[in-house]
Structures are given as C-alpha cells and as structure tokens.
Scaffold this motif. Structure first.
Motif, PDB file in Angstrom:
ATOM      1  N   ALA A 155       2.446   0.566   9.018  1.00  0.00           N
ATOM      2  CA  ALA A 155       2.885   1.890   9.471  1.00  0.00           C
ATOM      3  C   ALA A 155       3.447   2.706   8.312  1.00  0.00           C
ATOM      4  CB  ALA A 155       3.929   1.748  10.578  1.00  0.00           C
ATOM      5  N   ILE A 156       4.208   2.059   7.423  1.00  0.00           N
ATOM      6  CA  ILE A 156       4.730   2.739   6.235  1.00  0.00           C
ATOM      7  C   ILE A 156       3.576   3.174   5.337  1.00  0.00           C
ATOM      8  CG2 ILE A 156       6.003   2.356   4.082  1.00  0.00           C
ATOM      9  CD1 ILE A 156       7.826   2.816   6.466  1.00  0.00           C
ATOM     10  N   ALA A 157       2.605   2.303   5.147  1.00  0.00           N
ATOM     11  CA  ALA A 157       1.459   2.628   4.298  1.00  0.00           C
ATOM     12  C   ALA A 157       0.707   3.842   4.827  1.00  0.00           C
ATOM     13  CB  ALA A 157       0.535   1.420   4.191  1.00  0.00           C
ATOM     14  N   ARG A 158       0.552   3.928   6.133  1.00  0.00           N
ATOM     15  CA  ARG A 158      -0.154   5.078   6.716  1.00  0.00           C
ATOM     16  C   ARG A 158       0.663   6.361   6.571  1.00  0.00           C
ATOM     17  NH1 ARG A 158      -1.591   1.002  10.495  1.00  0.00           N
ATOM     18  NH2 ARG A 158       0.150   1.539  11.865  1.00  0.00           N
ATOM     19  N   GLU A 159       1.973   6.249   6.719  1.00  0.00           N
ATOM     20  CA  GLU A 159       2.816   7.447   6.638  1.00  0.00           C
ATOM     21  C   GLU A 159       2.923   7.982   5.216  1.00  0.00           C
ATOM     22  OE1 GLU A 159       7.198   9.053   8.164  1.00  0.00           O
ATOM     23  OE2 GLU A 159       6.568   6.990   8.580  1.00  0.00           O
ATOM     24  N   PHE A 160       2.838   7.074   4.223  1.00  0.00           N
ATOM     25  CA  PHE A 160       2.986   7.478   2.819  1.00  0.00           C
ATOM     26  C   PHE A 160       1.775   6.983   2.027  1.00  0.00           C
ATOM     27  CE2 PHE A 160       7.239   6.710   4.648  1.00  0.00           C
ATOM     28  CZ  PHE A 160       7.708   8.015   4.622  1.00  0.00           C
ATOM     29  N   PRO A 161       0.628   7.612   2.218  1.00  0.00           N
ATOM     30  CA  PRO A 161      -0.621   7.083   1.652  1.00  0.00           C
ATOM     31  C   PRO A 161      -0.709   7.174   0.135  1.00  0.00           C
ATOM     32  CG  PRO A 161      -0.997   9.226   2.683  1.00  0.00           C
ATOM     33  CD  PRO A 161       0.397   8.809   3.051  1.00  0.00           C
ATOM     34  N   THR A 162       0.153   7.955  -0.507  1.00  0.00           N
ATOM     35  CA  THR A 162       0.119   8.017  -1.979  1.00  0.00           C
ATOM     36  C   THR A 162       0.979   6.933  -2.620  1.00  0.00           C
ATOM     37  OG1 THR A 162       1.999   9.554  -2.145  1.00  0.00           O
ATOM     38  CG2 THR A 162      -0.216  10.511  -1.897  1.00  0.00           C
ATOM     39  N   LEU A 163       1.694   6.156  -1.822  1.00  0.00           N
ATOM     40  CA  LEU A 163       2.584   5.114  -2.337  1.00  0.00           C
ATOM     41  C   LEU A 163       1.815   3.807  -2.501  1.00  0.00           C
ATOM     42  CD1 LEU A 163       5.529   4.155  -2.978  1.00  0.00           C
ATOM     43  CD2 LEU A 163       5.709   3.547  -0.541  1.00  0.00           C
ATOM     44  N   PRO A 164       1.646   3.308  -3.731  1.00  0.00           N
ATOM     45  CA  PRO A 164       1.014   1.995  -3.897  1.00  0.00           C
ATOM     46  C   PRO A 164       1.987   0.882  -3.523  1.00  0.00           C
ATOM     47  CG  PRO A 164       1.554   2.921  -6.045  1.00  0.00           C
ATOM     48  CD  PRO A 164       1.981   3.938  -5.022  1.00  0.00           C
ATOM     49  N   ILE A 165       1.572   0.014  -2.618  1.00  0.00           N
ATOM     50  CA  ILE A 165       2.415  -1.065  -2.103  1.00  0.00           C
ATOM     51  C   ILE A 165       1.803  -2.394  -2.523  1.00  0.00           C
ATOM     52  CG2 ILE A 165       3.334  -2.166  -0.034  1.00  0.00           C
ATOM     53  CD1 ILE A 165       3.113   0.587   1.354  1.00  0.00           C
ATOM     54  N   LEU A 166       2.510  -3.132  -3.372  1.00  0.00           N
ATOM     55  CA  LEU A 166       2.052  -4.442  -3.841  1.00  0.00           C
ATOM     56  C   LEU A 166       2.872  -5.512  -3.137  1.00  0.00           C
ATOM     57  CD1 LEU A 166       1.219  -2.398  -6.139  1.00  0.00           C
ATOM     58  CD2 LEU A 166       1.332  -4.348  -7.685  1.00  0.00           C
ATOM     59  N   VAL A 167       2.214  -6.343  -2.349  1.00  0.00           N
ATOM     60  CA  VAL A 167       2.870  -7.421  -1.620  1.00  0.00           C
ATOM     61  C   VAL A 167       2.814  -8.689  -2.461  1.00  0.00           C
ATOM     62  CG1 VAL A 167       2.874  -8.808   0.484  1.00  0.00           C
ATOM     63  CG2 VAL A 167       2.296  -6.373   0.587  1.00  0.00           C
ATOM     64  N   HIS A 168       3.945  -9.374  -2.568  1.00  0.00           N
ATOM     65  CA  HIS A 168       4.073 -10.526  -3.455  1.00  0.00           C
ATOM     66  C   HIS A 168       3.306 -11.748  -2.953  1.00  0.00           C
ATOM     67  CE1 HIS A 168       8.294  -9.058  -5.027  1.00  0.00           C
ATOM     68  NE2 HIS A 168       7.353  -8.115  -5.091  1.00  0.00           N
ATOM     69  N   HIS A 169       2.901 -12.576  -3.883  1.00  0.00           N
ATOM     70  CA  HIS A 169       2.556 -13.989  -3.707  1.00  0.00           C
ATOM     71  C   HIS A 169       1.608 -14.280  -2.535  1.00  0.00           C
ATOM     72  CE1 HIS A 169       5.464 -14.470  -6.754  1.00  0.00           C
ATOM     73  NE2 HIS A 169       6.547 -14.596  -6.010  1.00  0.00           N
ATOM     74  N   LEU A 170       0.354 -13.827  -2.692  1.00  0.00           N
ATOM     75  CA  LEU A 170      -0.678 -14.107  -1.684  1.00  0.00           C
ATOM     76  C   LEU A 170      -0.266 -13.641  -0.300  1.00  0.00           C
ATOM     77  CD1 LEU A 170      -1.757 -17.707  -2.824  1.00  0.00           C
ATOM     78  CD2 LEU A 170      -2.848 -15.537  -3.436  1.00  0.00           C
ATOM     79  N   GLY A 171       0.520 -12.582  -0.258  1.00  0.00           N
ATOM     80  CA  GLY A 171       0.944 -12.019   1.018  1.00  0.00           C
ATOM     81  C   GLY A 171       2.051 -12.776   1.711  1.00  0.00           C
TER      82      GLY A 171
END
Length: 291
Positions: A155-171
C-alpha cells in the motif's frame, strides 16, 4: 561493476559474545578492505545504532556520514531512523526526525527495522507522513520487514510510486519457519509493485543451517524471487560484518556469482551492481523492461 547493497560498520563491535578486537572488527576500514579485495566499487552502508554500555553505537549515523565524507565514491549512507531498537520507534514525530537526519547528514537513504508482529504503523497517519517525507526528500528506503508487513508495504509502494523500497535479506523469509511458503507468497506478491526491490543477501538467515555454505535450501528462494522480480529489482548484499559468524565476504559474493546458475551473464551484472548503481544515482525505482 560490483556494488554492495547491504553492509554495516561500527565504531565499536556491538554483538555478544565479546570479541578481542571490538574497536576494529566492525570498522569502516575493515569494510573498505573487503571491498578492495573483492573489487566492490561502492557500498550502501546500512546504519544500526545498536549495542549496550561501553559497546553502544548511538553515533552510528554520524560515524557512517564521516566515512562517506572521506570516501564519497565508496560509501552511501543509509541512516538508522526510528528502528525497532530505538526508544522513539513508532512514536509521534517520525517524519520530522527523518527530515532532520537527512538535512543534517546528507544521507542517500534510510533504514527502518520493524518488529516481527505488524503493529499497523505503516498504514497510520504517522507512517504515511514518514514515507511521504522520504519520497519528497528523494531518499532510498531500506526496510527490514517480516512477511507480515508486506501487504501494508504494498500500500505504501502504491501511494508513493517514486520511492524505491529495498526489502532486506531475501524478503525476510526463512526455511526455519512453518509459515515459509505463505511468507514467500507474500513477498512474491509484492513484485506487482514496480518500486519494490529485494536484496539478495542474508542467505545464512534464511537457511535452516546458517553455516552451511552454499545454502542449498536458500538458493531456490533466490530463483523464485528472480522469476518474480527480475534482475532489475534484485541487489546483492554481503551483510558484512554481521555475517562473519556464518560466512566470509567471499562466500557472500560467490553464493550468487558462482552458484546461481539460472542467471545469464547480463542478469548477474545487474544483480551484482547495475541495479543498485542506478537506484543510488537517480534515487528512483528502476524501470521494469517490457516483456
């Protein structure tokens, strides 16, 4: 070109059991040495203000920022902002603390570790303001989230589509948990959001036997992540020096470079550095090529 998406450095070694060289074991100089030996051009230094007593690292953000000033072409600072070990974690004012840290230290991004149980903060007004500030400041978000947080993170990713989100350690999935398949399904579902990326790191956390290189039970997870996200949204990371208890810097690299036989040469180049290089350079998500 090789870039490290996930490593650490501390002025004092923060972990138990105590070590005989606490002032150097986790230092920036040790990190730079490993980078030089392995021809790693640049690293995203994920800060963690951890440790207690004489081994506390309250100043870890500043320590990393000073290193980046000395080595601007080698170190990108990913500052600890309101991580789960901090007393201010998920208390009012998070967006302001993020802004203050970014403006004072000139960071590339921030890291935010959360607890395993989802407290709903991402969907709260405070949480949304926090991520809105990150997007406005052109920061990279480096997040340690358990699979229980993935739906809210989408939901955060959809609301802020210009924000690159890197999730740690194989998710954050682990073969040690009975919920492994459902956990992995959550991480794979998040591949629908084009600004979400996964760090190809922490095989030792996923594996049922963290010391058992080359992690035969973890590499299939990497392959499934690759099928869902593609090489343009996967970034290799060493987890050095926290990983030293389990494996060497060399092994953290070779588990991807030498054992991921499903990667074509051009895929490997992106995973080992090309993808992260573009994210750090632009502070924007990597465009996903059309099929």
């Amino acid at each position: 070109m090789i870039l490290d998406s996930h490593c650490h450095a501390w002025r004092r070694w923060p972990y138990d059991p105590p070590v005989p060289d606490p002032d150097t074991r986790g230092s920036v100089e040790q990190l730079l040495f490993e980078m030089d030996v392995h021809e790693v051009e640049r690293a995203a230094l994920v800060c963690a203000r951890i440790g207690e007593g004489a081994f506390a690292n309250e100043d870890n953000n500043e320590y990393a920022a000073q290193a980046a000033q000395r080595h601007p072409d080698r170190i990108a600072v990913i500052a600890d902002v309101d991580c789960s070990w901090r007393p201010e974690h998920h208390t009012p004012g998070a967006a302001g603390r993020l802004r203050e840290t970014a403006e004072r230290l000139g960071i590339t991004g921030f890291t935010h570790y959360v607890r395993a149980t989802n407290d709903g903060w991402f969907r709260s007004e405070e949480g949304r303001e926090f991520f809105a500030a990150a997007a406005e400041l052109d920061l990279v978000a480096s997040l340690a989230v358990a699979p229980a947080w993935q739906a809210d993170l989408r939901a955060i990713a959809r609301e802020f589509p210009t924000l690159p989100i890197l999730v740690h350690h194989l998710g954050g999935v682990s073969a040690r948990r009975p919920s492994f398949e459902s956990d992995l399904a959550e991480v794979l579902t998040s591949a629908r959001e084009p600004n979400m990326l996964v760090k190809v790191s922490g095989f030792h956390y996923h594996s049922a036997r963290g010391w058992d290189f080359a992690y035969d039970d973890a590499r299939p997870v990497f392959e499934r992540l690759f099928a869902a996200y593609g090489p343009h949204r996967l970034c290799w990371g060493s987890d050095f020096p926290a990983s030293r208890h389990f494996l060497t810097y060399t092994q953290s690299l070779e588990v991807v470079r030498s054992y991921a036989d499903f990667l074509a040469k051009e895929d490997l180049e992106l995973v080992l550095g090309g993808t992260l290089a573009r994210v750090l350079e632009t502070r924007r998500p990597v465009p996903v090529p059309s099929p």
